[in-house]
Design a protein around this motif. Sequence first.
Motif, mmCIF file in Angstrom:
data_model
loop_
_atom_site.group_PDB
_atom_site.id
_atom_site.type_symbol
_atom_site.label_atom_id
_atom_site.label_comp_id
_atom_site.label_asym_id
_atom_site.label_seq_id
_atom_site.Cartn_x
_atom_site.Cartn_y
_atom_site.Cartn_z
ATOM 1 N N PHE A 165 -13.491 3.266 -14.090
ATOM 2 C CA PHE A 165 -13.843 3.170 -12.717
ATOM 3 C C PHE A 165 -13.172 2.449 -12.133
ATOM 4 C CE2 PHE A 165 -16.519 1.785 -9.459
ATOM 5 C CZ PHE A 165 -17.067 2.794 -9.011
ATOM 6 N N VAL A 166 -12.448 2.780 -10.905
ATOM 7 C CA VAL A 166 -11.439 1.971 -10.058
ATOM 8 C C VAL A 166 -12.199 1.780 -8.943
ATOM 9 C CG1 VAL A 166 -9.278 2.038 -9.204
ATOM 10 C CG2 VAL A 166 -9.692 3.190 -11.170
ATOM 11 N N ALA A 167 -11.776 0.463 -8.435
ATOM 12 C CA ALA A 167 -12.100 -0.087 -7.038
ATOM 13 C C ALA A 167 -10.845 -0.781 -6.602
ATOM 14 C CB ALA A 167 -13.417 -1.187 -7.150
ATOM 15 N N SER A 168 -10.353 -0.299 -5.480
ATOM 16 C CA SER A 168 -8.966 -0.845 -4.993
ATOM 17 C C SER A 168 -9.259 -1.858 -4.147
ATOM 18 C CB SER A 168 -8.104 0.318 -4.538
ATOM 19 O OG SER A 168 -7.808 1.290 -5.836
ATOM 20 N N THR A 169 -8.330 -2.668 -4.093
ATOM 21 C CA THR A 169 -8.359 -3.628 -3.087
ATOM 22 C C THR A 169 -7.188 -3.714 -2.127
ATOM 23 O OG1 THR A 169 -7.035 -5.371 -4.353
ATOM 24 C CG2 THR A 169 -9.517 -5.381 -4.620
ATOM 25 N N PHE A 170 -6.728 -4.625 -1.240
ATOM 26 C CA PHE A 170 -5.510 -4.319 -0.424
ATOM 27 C C PHE A 170 -4.360 -4.870 -1.249
ATOM 28 C CE2 PHE A 170 -2.413 -6.191 2.475
ATOM 29 C CZ PHE A 170 -2.573 -5.122 3.526
ATOM 30 N N HIS A 171 -4.615 -5.701 -2.373
ATOM 31 C CA HIS A 171 -3.365 -6.138 -3.065
ATOM 32 C C HIS A 171 -3.404 -5.451 -4.420
ATOM 33 C CE1 HIS A 171 -2.514 -9.258 -0.246
ATOM 34 N NE2 HIS A 171 -3.647 -9.737 -0.262
ATOM 35 N N GLY A 172 -4.437 -4.751 -4.811
ATOM 36 C CA GLY A 172 -4.093 -4.261 -6.399
ATOM 37 C C GLY A 172 -5.461 -3.394 -6.543
ATOM 38 N N LEU A 218 0.744 -1.229 0.142
ATOM 39 C CA LEU A 218 -0.134 -0.019 -0.100
ATOM 40 C C LEU A 218 0.921 1.101 -0.080
ATOM 41 C CD1 LEU A 218 -2.738 -1.015 2.795
ATOM 42 C CD2 LEU A 218 -3.055 -1.002 0.217
ATOM 43 N N ASP A 219 2.220 1.108 0.381
ATOM 44 C CA ASP A 219 2.968 2.237 0.579
ATOM 45 C C ASP A 219 3.828 2.501 -0.954
ATOM 46 O OD1 ASP A 219 4.499 -0.043 0.813
ATOM 47 O OD2 ASP A 219 5.817 0.737 2.088
ATOM 48 N N VAL A 220 3.229 1.675 -1.860
ATOM 49 C CA VAL A 220 4.137 1.960 -3.216
ATOM 50 C C VAL A 220 3.457 2.934 -4.137
ATOM 51 C CG1 VAL A 220 4.806 0.785 -5.303
ATOM 52 C CG2 VAL A 220 5.003 -0.448 -3.239
#
Length: 131
Positions: free
Chosen positions: A90-97, A69-71
């Motif tokens: 349209f973007v939905a972010s997850t913990f991994h991508g 998440l810090d990248v």
Amino acid sequence: MSSPAAQRLGIVPSVFAVQHLPQATFPEDDDWIALVRAPEGLTVVRETWPAGSGDRWIGLYGGETPHGLDVPGMLAAVVGPLAEAAIPVFVASTFHGDLVLVPEPRITDAVAVLEEAGHRVDTRHLRSPGS
């Protein structure tokens, strides 16, 4: 040209619909993929594959090679070239991508733009629009 934020993206096999429910605080069913609640209502992302009416969106996802998440710059590296090519997202972010949705009729253009920007796109789940 490849950038430090170049990613391996895959096309999600499902087709999605994005809905706005102005008076809802939670959908009446549990057939959703992502929810975002805001002062103007609820935004719902649903799977609409294999058939569905209305606007259809295809997902590109980079979660196979997760980043922290810090990248910084990972999402910008994907949506920036799409914006320059006038391809809506349209973007939905997850913990991994990030799940980046593009309108179904523009998916071929989106893949070409992303590959030109240095990303690798796995197109094994790419179907012709409307199928």
